[in-house]
Design an enzyme around this catalytic site. Structure first.
Site, short mmCIF file in Angstrom:
data_model
loop_
_atom_site.label_atom_id
_atom_site.label_comp_id
_atom_site.label_asym_id
_atom_site.label_seq_id
_atom_site.Cartn_x
_atom_site.Cartn_y
_atom_site.Cartn_z
N GLN A 275 0.79 -1.17 -0.10
CA GLN A 275 0.09 0.02 -0.37
C GLN A 275 0.98 1.53 0.01
O GLN A 275 1.88 0.64 0.03
CB GLN A 275 -1.38 0.24 1.48
CG GLN A 275 -0.15 -0.19 2.67
CD GLN A 275 -1.17 -0.32 3.82
OE1 GLN A 275 -2.04 -0.32 3.66
NE2 GLN A 275 -0.27 -0.74 4.73
N HIS A 307 -8.67 3.54 18.86
CA HIS A 307 -7.46 2.16 19.85
C HIS A 307 -7.49 2.43 20.88
O HIS A 307 -7.83 0.75 21.44
CB HIS A 307 -6.03 2.74 19.69
CG HIS A 307 -6.22 2.89 18.34
ND1 HIS A 307 -5.67 3.90 17.74
CD2 HIS A 307 -5.57 1.79 17.51
CE1 HIS A 307 -4.49 3.47 16.34
NE2 HIS A 307 -4.94 2.37 16.37
N ASP A 329 0.72 -0.22 12.30
CA ASP A 329 1.22 0.90 13.26
C ASP A 329 1.88 1.10 14.44
O ASP A 329 2.58 1.87 14.96
CB ASP A 329 0.18 2.02 12.57
CG ASP A 329 -1.29 1.21 13.22
OD1 ASP A 329 -1.13 0.71 14.62
OD2 ASP A 329 -2.00 2.34 12.82
N ASP A 383 -0.13 -12.62 6.00
CA ASP A 383 -1.38 -12.24 5.84
C ASP A 383 -2.29 -13.03 7.60
O ASP A 383 -1.65 -14.24 7.51
CB ASP A 383 -2.55 -13.23 4.99
CG ASP A 383 -3.59 -13.20 4.59
OD1 ASP A 383 -3.85 -11.81 4.54
OD2 ASP A 383 -4.22 -14.00 4.81
N ALA A 384 -3.24 -12.20 7.79
CA ALA A 384 -3.82 -13.05 8.95
C ALA A 384 -4.93 -14.14 8.50
O ALA A 384 -5.04 -14.98 9.20
CB ALA A 384 -4.88 -11.75 9.29
N ASP A 402 -7.64 -5.97 14.43
CA ASP A 402 -7.66 -4.38 13.90
C ASP A 402 -6.88 -4.22 12.58
O ASP A 402 -6.49 -4.07 12.06
CB ASP A 402 -6.61 -3.25 14.68
CG ASP A 402 -6.50 -2.08 14.55
OD1 ASP A 402 -6.97 -1.23 13.79
OD2 ASP A 402 -5.14 -1.69 14.93
#
Length: 544
Positions: A275, A307, A329, A383-384, A402
């Protein structure tokens, strides 16, 4: 067999109906035409992919944008093929003109789309749909010109040596399809990572006009009048000049466009391979804004509220082992580490480039409190869904999803029944899962569809939402950069295995500013829960 000397229509110059007078042998001439077909096909597919990629980045919903671009371009190619019949008796001049126009329009399309999005999309009213209208216009124009190429090239290759129509079509389409393969692979693996979208499109236009001009002015120059040769040469030079000037100004243009979209404090803008990551502010006392693919992921005065709301209710019970899916992040990790009793935090983030910034960038590390430097935190770039499908490991007390907004097509697999079933397997018997399910106010259907999918996977669900304080755009996975379109709430689903919904509380030892009263349930939750009785989709429909 096709007759080598078909009768010319009235008024057609006789030298354009017989065999072409070439400066090379006919076999070499046919080979050069097929090489040009190969190059033009590669360029055409790059234009197509560049429009899809840019539209997905600027407008969102990659499936919708790809459908619009492909359908409009295929339709336009058919119209362009019909229109090219009128140019058959001037095939060389017509092909040269088509390639010049295609190089100019296709090469400059990315820059034009970015300019309209950056400087007019925020005006509202009729201007809000400017990027979409321009996308359709470019798809139509490029499709018309690509569609005109093959009939004209068919005429040119038959001028060299007449053969049966089936053999000529087979040769042309073989070169065309191989060129499309090369263009399709060159765009994601060469042009995009090395040159970027703007410069890559401009370079493609340059290759396009050079190939077309070389074929016409070099191989078929005797088919052209002196005036036509000079006109095509000057037109090609003008197009090359425009593309070269745009390439020289691309960096300054992109910087100015980013400032128009993200504000004047942009200091980091990188394409990570997953991205585009843009950081604005974050140093010298300025607030940090984190944008991922044009969406405001974290920023504003109430960024901490997202958050806190995501983490605090889930950690109100046992929380020794925590799994964070997404969160590259480090901001969710920061919130988890503020709670006493956390012994291990596993973070599964898709983008290693974002994780590197979260570890090293001074503004982002200050925002996440150097969370990834904590010895309790273990980060894996994966990848989750693929990670959850792997071998079963120790179970977790809390799983925090998240993840990107469920309204984004690319993320629908992360809101599927399979995904939640794998999370169920990873949780302890009294574990809890928290999911960000998009804004309740503007997309209630998506929110309650996620709730229904969770119930189908064996979870009991407690829905809640938290309102943002800012009058401008609020931060979170579903926040677009345009303030006028930004919803002002976050919708969450706290889930636990079994049939008893988990209680909504913040926990006695929780630091932060969010209050218990701000964890508001929807006033119509009881009525809307009936939606959950519908058959649960395995994927959240992207249009909701």
């Amino acid at each position: 067999m096709i007759e080598p000397h078909a009768p010319a229509p009235p008024g057609a110059p006789p030298d354009r109906t017989g065999p072409a007078r070439l400066p090379v042998r006919p076999g070499t001439g046919r080979f050069l035409v097929l090489v040009c077909v190969f190059v033009c096909a590669a360029c055409g597919l790059v234009y197509e992919l560049e429009l899809v990629a840019f539209a997905s980045y600027l407008i969102g919903d990659s499936v919708t944008q790809a459908s619009v671009v492909l359908s409009v371009m295929v339709f336009a190619m058919g119209v362009g093929s019909l229109g090219a019949k009128r140019l058959r008796w001037h095939a060389a001049a017509g092909f040269g003109a088509v390639e010049s126009a295609l190089a100019l329009i296709g090469g400059c399309s990315a820059m034009a789309l970015y300019a309209v999005f950056a400087w007019t999309a925020g005006w509202g009213g009729m201007w809000a749909d400017g990027p979409r209208c321009l996308l359709v216009a470019f798809s139509l124009a490029i499709g018309l010109l690509i569609g005109a190429e093959v009939p004209l090239l068919m005429e040119l290759i038959q001028r060299i040596r007449r053969q049966d129509a089936g053999g000529a079509v087979a040769d042309l389409f073989a070169a065309d399809y191989v060129g499309a393969l090369v263009g399709g692979l060159a765009f994601p693996f060469l042009l995009l990572p090395l040159l970027g979208q703007l410069t890559g499109a401009l370079l493609t236009g340059t290759v396009n006009v050079v190939a077309g001009g070389a074929l016409v002015l070099g191989l078929f120059r005797r088919d052209l009048t002196r005036r036509a040769r000079w006109t095509l040469l000057l037109t090609g030079l003008v197009v090359l000049g425009v593309l070269a000037t745009a390439a020289a100004l691309a960096d300054d243009f992109e910087r100015a466009a980013r400032h128009a979209v993200y504000g004047g404090d942009v200091r980091v803008a990188v394409q990570t391979g997953v991205q585009e990551v843009v950081l604005a502010g974050g140093t010298h006392g300025r607030p940090l804004d984190l944008f991922l693919d044009g969406h405001l992921r974290a920023g504003g005065r109430d960024a901490h509220r997202y958050h806190e709301a995501l983490v605090a209710p889930a950690l109100a019970g046992p929380h020794a082992r925590v799994l964070i899916l997404g969160g590259g992040d480090g901001l969710a990790t920061r919130e988890v580490l503020r709670h006493r009793g956390v012994r291990r935090v596993d973070v599964v983030a898709l983008d290693p480039g974002l994780v590197r910034l979260a570890r090293r960038d001074p503004g982002l590390t200050a925002a996440n409190g150097h969370a990834f430097a904590d010895r309790r935190v273990h980060v894996v770039a994966a990848d989750a869904l693929a990670r959850l499908r792997g071998p079963r490991g120790p179970r977790y007390d809390v799983v925090i999803a998240d993840l990107p907004d469920p309204g984004i097509t690319a993320s629908t697999k992360l809101y599927s029944q399979e995904f939640y079933g794998l999370v169920h397997r990873a949780l302890t018997a009294d574990g809890r899962l928290v999911v960000h399910a998009g804004p309740v106010t503007t997309r209630p259907r998506a929110f309650w569809t996620v709730a229904a999918t969770l119930r189908t996977a064996g979870f009991a669900v407690s829905p809640f939402r938290v309102l943002g304080h800012d009058s401008g755009p609020t931060a979170g996975p579903d926040r677009a950069a345009a303030a006028s379109r930004a919803p002002q709430d976050w919708g969450f689903l706290l889930a636990a295995p079994g049939r008893t919904p988990p209680p909504l509380r913040l926990g006695a030892d929780r630091p932060g500013t969010l209050t218990q009263a701000e964890l508001t349930t929807d006033g119509e939750a009881a009525r809307r829960t009936r939606i959950a009785g519908l058959p649960a989709s395995t994927l959240v429909h992207p249009r909701y």
